[in-house]
Design an enzyme around this catalytic site. Structure first.
Site, PDB file in Angstrom:
ATOM      1  N   ASP A  33       0.888  -1.171   0.000  1.00  0.00           N
ATOM      2  CA  ASP A  33       0.000   0.000   0.000  1.00  0.00           C
ATOM      3  C   ASP A  33       0.924   1.218   0.000  1.00  0.00           C
ATOM      4  O   ASP A  33       2.146   1.066   0.068  1.00  0.00           O
ATOM      5  CB  ASP A  33      -0.891  -0.022   1.280  1.00  0.00           C
ATOM      6  CG  ASP A  33      -2.167   0.807   1.129  1.00  0.00           C
ATOM      7  OD1 ASP A  33      -2.054   2.051   1.080  1.00  0.00           O
ATOM      8  OD2 ASP A  33      -3.259   0.232   1.052  1.00  0.00           O
ATOM      9  N   ILE A  34       0.315   2.432  -0.001  1.00  0.00           N
ATOM     10  CA  ILE A  34       1.148   3.631   0.156  1.00  0.00           C
ATOM     11  C   ILE A  34       1.238   4.024   1.637  1.00  0.00           C
ATOM     12  O   ILE A  34       1.871   4.999   1.991  1.00  0.00           O
ATOM     13  CB  ILE A  34       0.629   4.832  -0.681  1.00  0.00           C
ATOM     14  CG1 ILE A  34      -0.891   4.990  -0.494  1.00  0.00           C
ATOM     15  CG2 ILE A  34       0.983   4.656  -2.153  1.00  0.00           C
ATOM     16  CD1 ILE A  34      -1.439   6.280  -1.089  1.00  0.00           C
ATOM     17  N   TYR A  36     -16.508   7.717 -10.171  1.00  0.00           N
ATOM     18  CA  TYR A  36     -16.140   6.374  -9.704  1.00  0.00           C
ATOM     19  C   TYR A  36     -16.773   5.320 -10.616  1.00  0.00           C
ATOM     20  O   TYR A  36     -16.108   4.389 -11.072  1.00  0.00           O
ATOM     21  CB  TYR A  36     -16.641   6.219  -8.265  1.00  0.00           C
ATOM     22  CG  TYR A  36     -16.419   4.868  -7.629  1.00  0.00           C
ATOM     23  CD1 TYR A  36     -15.141   4.410  -7.325  1.00  0.00           C
ATOM     24  CD2 TYR A  36     -17.511   4.071  -7.266  1.00  0.00           C
ATOM     25  CE1 TYR A  36     -14.957   3.186  -6.700  1.00  0.00           C
ATOM     26  CE2 TYR A  36     -17.328   2.859  -6.629  1.00  0.00           C
ATOM     27  CZ  TYR A  36     -16.051   2.412  -6.348  1.00  0.00           C
ATOM     28  OH  TYR A  36     -15.872   1.200  -5.721  1.00  0.00           O
ATOM     29  N   ILE A  76     -19.844  -2.952   1.134  1.00  0.00           N
ATOM     30  CA  ILE A  76     -19.259  -3.998   1.983  1.00  0.00           C
ATOM     31  C   ILE A  76     -19.243  -3.523   3.437  1.00  0.00           C
ATOM     32  O   ILE A  76     -18.748  -2.435   3.732  1.00  0.00           O
ATOM     33  CB  ILE A  76     -17.819  -4.339   1.525  1.00  0.00           C
ATOM     34  CG1 ILE A  76     -17.779  -4.668   0.023  1.00  0.00           C
ATOM     35  CG2 ILE A  76     -17.256  -5.478   2.362  1.00  0.00           C
ATOM     36  CD1 ILE A  76     -18.561  -5.883  -0.395  1.00  0.00           C
TER      37      ILE A  76
HETATM   38  P1  NAD Z   1     -10.250   1.577   0.801  1.00  0.00           P
HETATM   39  O1  NAD Z   1     -10.359   3.009   0.436  1.00  0.00           O
HETATM   40  O2  NAD Z   1     -10.627   1.173   2.184  1.00  0.00           O
HETATM   41  O3  NAD Z   1      -8.768   1.065   0.541  1.00  0.00           O
HETATM   42  C1  NAD Z   1      -8.040   1.423  -0.593  1.00  0.00           C
HETATM   43  C2  NAD Z   1      -6.567   1.345  -0.230  1.00  0.00           C
HETATM   44  O4  NAD Z   1      -5.821   1.791  -1.362  1.00  0.00           O
HETATM   45  C3  NAD Z   1      -6.173   2.260   0.940  1.00  0.00           C
HETATM   46  O5  NAD Z   1      -5.492   1.510   1.922  1.00  0.00           O
HETATM   47  C4  NAD Z   1      -5.250   3.298   0.304  1.00  0.00           C
HETATM   48  O6  NAD Z   1      -4.181   3.701   1.163  1.00  0.00           O
HETATM   49  C5  NAD Z   1      -4.724   2.549  -0.890  1.00  0.00           C
HETATM   50  N1  NAD Z   1      -4.228   3.427  -1.932  1.00  0.00           N
HETATM   51  C6  NAD Z   1      -4.683   4.639  -2.319  1.00  0.00           C
HETATM   52  N2  NAD Z   1      -3.931   5.118  -3.316  1.00  0.00           N
HETATM   53  C7  NAD Z   1      -2.987   4.185  -3.574  1.00  0.00           C
HETATM   54  C8  NAD Z   1      -1.922   4.099  -4.501  1.00  0.00           C
HETATM   55  N3  NAD Z   1      -1.663   5.073  -5.366  1.00  0.00           N
HETATM   56  N4  NAD Z   1      -1.157   2.983  -4.480  1.00  0.00           N
HETATM   57  C9  NAD Z   1      -1.404   1.971  -3.604  1.00  0.00           C
HETATM   58  N5  NAD Z   1      -2.390   2.011  -2.701  1.00  0.00           N
HETATM   59  C10 NAD Z   1      -3.172   3.107  -2.699  1.00  0.00           C
HETATM   60  O7  NAD Z   1     -11.086   0.750  -0.272  1.00  0.00           O
HETATM   61  P2  NAD Z   1     -11.762  -0.690  -0.128  1.00  0.00           P
HETATM   62  O8  NAD Z   1     -13.133  -0.486   0.399  1.00  0.00           O
HETATM   63  O9  NAD Z   1     -10.862  -1.618   0.554  1.00  0.00           O
HETATM   64  O10 NAD Z   1     -11.926  -1.068  -1.664  1.00  0.00           O
HETATM   65  C11 NAD Z   1     -11.069  -1.954  -2.344  1.00  0.00           C
HETATM   66  C12 NAD Z   1     -11.576  -2.128  -3.774  1.00  0.00           C
HETATM   67  O11 NAD Z   1     -12.920  -2.641  -3.742  1.00  0.00           O
HETATM   68  C13 NAD Z   1     -11.658  -0.838  -4.595  1.00  0.00           C
HETATM   69  O12 NAD Z   1     -11.367  -1.115  -5.932  1.00  0.00           O
HETATM   70  C14 NAD Z   1     -13.098  -0.442  -4.477  1.00  0.00           C
HETATM   71  O13 NAD Z   1     -13.502   0.347  -5.576  1.00  0.00           O
HETATM   72  C15 NAD Z   1     -13.772  -1.792  -4.482  1.00  0.00           C
HETATM   73  N6  NAD Z   1     -15.117  -1.742  -3.891  1.00  0.00           N
HETATM   74  C16 NAD Z   1     -15.283  -1.524  -2.549  1.00  0.00           C
HETATM   75  C17 NAD Z   1     -16.561  -1.487  -2.019  1.00  0.00           C
HETATM   76  C18 NAD Z   1     -16.794  -1.251  -0.540  1.00  0.00           C
HETATM   77  O14 NAD Z   1     -17.952  -1.179  -0.101  1.00  0.00           O
HETATM   78  N7  NAD Z   1     -15.761  -1.164   0.281  1.00  0.00           N
HETATM   79  C19 NAD Z   1     -17.673  -1.667  -2.850  1.00  0.00           C
HETATM   80  C20 NAD Z   1     -17.467  -1.855  -4.216  1.00  0.00           C
HETATM   81  C21 NAD Z   1     -16.184  -1.923  -4.711  1.00  0.00           C
END
Ligand code: NAD
Length: 315
Positions: A36-37, A144, A174
């Site tokens: 991650d970052i 998005y 989720i």
């Molecule tokens: P989140 O925002 O909790 O986590 C995303 C992570 O990506 C964070 O830890 C952030 O630090 C990291 N990040 C941001 N920029 C970055 C970069 N340039 N390089 C590397 N890491 C980076 O999101 P999530 O809820 O865990 O979602 C994960 C995936 O699932 C995403 O693609 C999201 O679109 C998809 N999704 C999530 C949900 C939900 O309800 N959580 C629903 C539909 C789809």
């Protein structure tokens, strides 16, 4: 046969935190590289390898892939719906460039398999709202959603043109209790539990009858792993599978919580996220996932609420 070795990009987020630990349990701690970052949970940092990687930086991803002989990449880094509306250009750059970097690495044969999550945000106001079919109108009105629908087309394109084994699920909202969500429109369904236990009241940013498709984290993690383990011939859809477990409104989840905390009160103060929610389906038809790779969910609103309240009380 090459041993499965996994790199998770965006592992420190809501889904990554739990998915990474489940993958470590299944494949072995050293077989799953979290990245991650920013640092992840204490458990993640202590239990296996971790690398700082910007998911849009293809050269660094390649270095790590080669260092650990990675075979599969789970790309979870993204900017979510509500945050993306505030930073559209950044959201587009992150959501698209990370996916294209990973797809190219698979096209160049550095990795064998990719998981990339899509979302119910691929749908828009012109999509049939109830029991939204797998194949239907996809005219999203959020940045998005535009990034997710474009990503789906890229996944399918790389599969058709270059034979890249990329797999995807259209996650609903989720719901988890271990890690807070990262700026989505369904985040209220996580916050509500914490506020109900802390303050006995919650002000919801969506209106009381806004029905959205939702899923407990354990089901989302299982679906992801089952999809990735499925025989390639079973995977008939390479853009993104509809995936469902339950759907409810803020009023309905509040009523369920009141079974455990009778004095809990909910009020409604819809903000900009209402418009995003209004553009999404209220329920999803996921029969293709159930038919093609035997998807089954375990949690409904009642059983999920029970588990989450028990778990948060222990924190
Ligand atoms: P989140 O925002 O909790 O986590 C995303 C992570 O990506 C964070 O830890 C952030 O630090 C990291 N990040 C941001 N920029 C970055 C970069 N340039 N390089 C590397 N890491 C980076 O999101 P999530 O809820 O865990 O979602 C994960 C995936 O699932 C995403 O693609 C999201 O679109 C998809 N999704 C999530 C949900 C939900 O309800 N959580 C629903 C539909 C789809």
């Amino acid at each position: 046969m090459t041993k499965t070795r996994i790199l998770v990009l965006g592992a420190s987020g809501q889904i990554g935190t739990e998915l990474t630990q489940k993958l470590r349990l299944l494949y072995g701690n050293t077989q799953v590289i979290a990245s991650d970052i920013r640092n992840g949970s204490d458990e993640m940092m202590a239990s296996g390898p971790f690398e700082i990687i910007d998911a849009t930086d293809k050269a660094t991803i390649l270095k790590v892939v080669q260092k650990y002989k990675v075979t599969q990449v789970y790309l979870l880094a993204a900017m979510l719906s509500a945050t993306a509306e505030k930073h559209p250009q950044q959201a587009w750059n992150l959501n698209m460039n990370s996916l294209l970097a990973v797809l190219d690495l698979a096209k160049e044969k550095h990795i064998k398999q990719i998981y990339w999550p899509s979302s119910i945000a691929v749908f828009g106001p012109t999509t049939p709202k109830v029991n939204t079919p797998q194949k239907t109108v996809m005219e999203p009105t959020t940045v998005y959603g535009i990034s997710k629908v474009s990503g789906e087309f890229w996944c399918n394109y790389y599969y058709e043109k270059y034979g890249v084994d990329v797999r995807s699920l259209r996650y609903p909202g989720i719901i988890s209790w271990k890690t807070k969500p990262g700026g989505g429109t369904t985040d209220y369904a996580v916050d509500i539990f914490f506020k109900a236990l802390e303050n006995k009241k919650y002000e919801c940013f969506l209106s009381e009858n806004t029905r959205l498709p939702m899923m407990y984290m354990d089901d989302a993690v299982n679906a992801t792993i089952e999809l990735m383990k499925a025989d390639p011939d079973a995977i008939k859809i390479r853009n993104g599978y509809n995936l469902a477990a339950m759907d409810f409104t803020p009023k309905e989840i509040a009523l369920e919580i009141q079974k455990y905390i009778p004095e809990f009160e909910i009020t409604y103060q819809p903000d900009f996220r209402q418009k995003i929610a209004d553009s999404w389906p209220s329920s999803i038809d996921d029969s293709d996932a159930r038919k093609d790779w035997n998807w089954q969910h375990n949690y409904d609103l009642e059983s999920m609420t029970k588990v989450i309240i028990q778990q948060i009380k222990k924190l």
